[in-house]
Motif scaffolding. Structure first.
Motif, mmCIF file in Angstrom:
data_model
loop_
_atom_site.group_PDB
_atom_site.id
_atom_site.type_symbol
_atom_site.label_atom_id
_atom_site.label_comp_id
_atom_site.label_asym_id
_atom_site.label_seq_id
_atom_site.Cartn_x
_atom_site.Cartn_y
_atom_site.Cartn_z
ATOM 1 N N GLN A 69 -7.015 3.622 5.997
ATOM 2 C CA GLN A 69 -7.393 4.957 5.512
ATOM 3 C C GLN A 69 -7.987 5.835 6.605
ATOM 4 O O GLN A 69 -8.140 7.034 6.401
ATOM 5 C CB GLN A 69 -8.370 4.850 4.342
ATOM 6 N N ILE A 82 1.291 5.156 0.274
ATOM 7 C CA ILE A 82 0.509 6.105 1.071
ATOM 8 C C ILE A 82 1.069 7.511 0.940
ATOM 9 O O ILE A 82 2.275 7.729 1.110
ATOM 10 C CB ILE A 82 0.534 5.681 2.551
ATOM 11 N N TYR A 85 5.311 9.078 -2.892
ATOM 12 C CA TYR A 85 4.601 8.530 -1.734
ATOM 13 C C TYR A 85 5.464 8.737 -0.507
ATOM 14 O O TYR A 85 6.690 8.837 -0.598
ATOM 15 C CB TYR A 85 4.277 7.044 -1.951
ATOM 16 N N THR A 123 -3.325 0.724 -3.511
ATOM 17 C CA THR A 123 -3.102 -0.667 -3.098
ATOM 18 C C THR A 123 -2.656 -1.504 -4.287
ATOM 19 O O THR A 123 -3.322 -1.508 -5.319
ATOM 20 C CB THR A 123 -4.382 -1.260 -2.484
ATOM 21 N N VAL A 159 0.866 -1.170 0.000
ATOM 22 C CA VAL A 159 0.000 0.000 0.000
ATOM 23 C C VAL A 159 0.906 1.225 0.000
ATOM 24 O O VAL A 159 1.716 1.412 0.920
ATOM 25 C CB VAL A 159 -0.947 0.022 1.220
ATOM 26 N N ILE A 193 -3.422 10.632 6.600
ATOM 27 C CA ILE A 193 -3.341 9.978 5.294
ATOM 28 C C ILE A 193 -4.270 10.703 4.329
ATOM 29 O O ILE A 193 -5.443 10.934 4.630
ATOM 30 C CB ILE A 193 -3.711 8.487 5.390
ATOM 31 N N THR A 245 -4.254 6.630 -0.803
ATOM 32 C CA THR A 245 -3.568 5.340 -0.823
ATOM 33 C C THR A 245 -3.697 4.712 -2.204
ATOM 34 O O THR A 245 -4.644 4.993 -2.943
ATOM 35 C CB THR A 245 -4.148 4.358 0.218
#
Length: 77
Positions: A61, A8, A38, A71, A6, A66, A69
């Motif tokens: 999340q 982020i 990221y 994935t 993931v 955050i 995201t």
């Protein structure tokens, strides 16, 4: 078992706290601060794709700071 990375993005100045917070979540195998587009990369695992979705949406999340995201499920060929 389903695994994913993931990627982020966080608000400015909170990536270290976000990394620490998500590392404590059940299903997060590891989390690292990174540089580039990221701010944090986490490797997560769950029993099914549905469980993975719940982990990302309902837990990860929801961590304050955050903003986005992405994935990336791991495939084994």
């Amino acid at each position: 078992m389903v695994q994913a990375y993931v990627l982020i993005q966080t608000e400015v100045g909170v990536s270290t706290r976000v990394c620490t917070d998500i590392a404590e979540l059940t299903g997060v195998v590891e989390a690292h601060d990174v540089t580039g587009p990221y701010d944090v990369v986490a490797r997560v695992e769950a029993e099914t794709m549905a469980d993975l979705g719940r982990l990302v949406l309902a837990q990860l999340q929801q961590v304050p700071g955050i903003t986005r995201t992405l994935t990336c499920p791991i495939v084994h060929v």
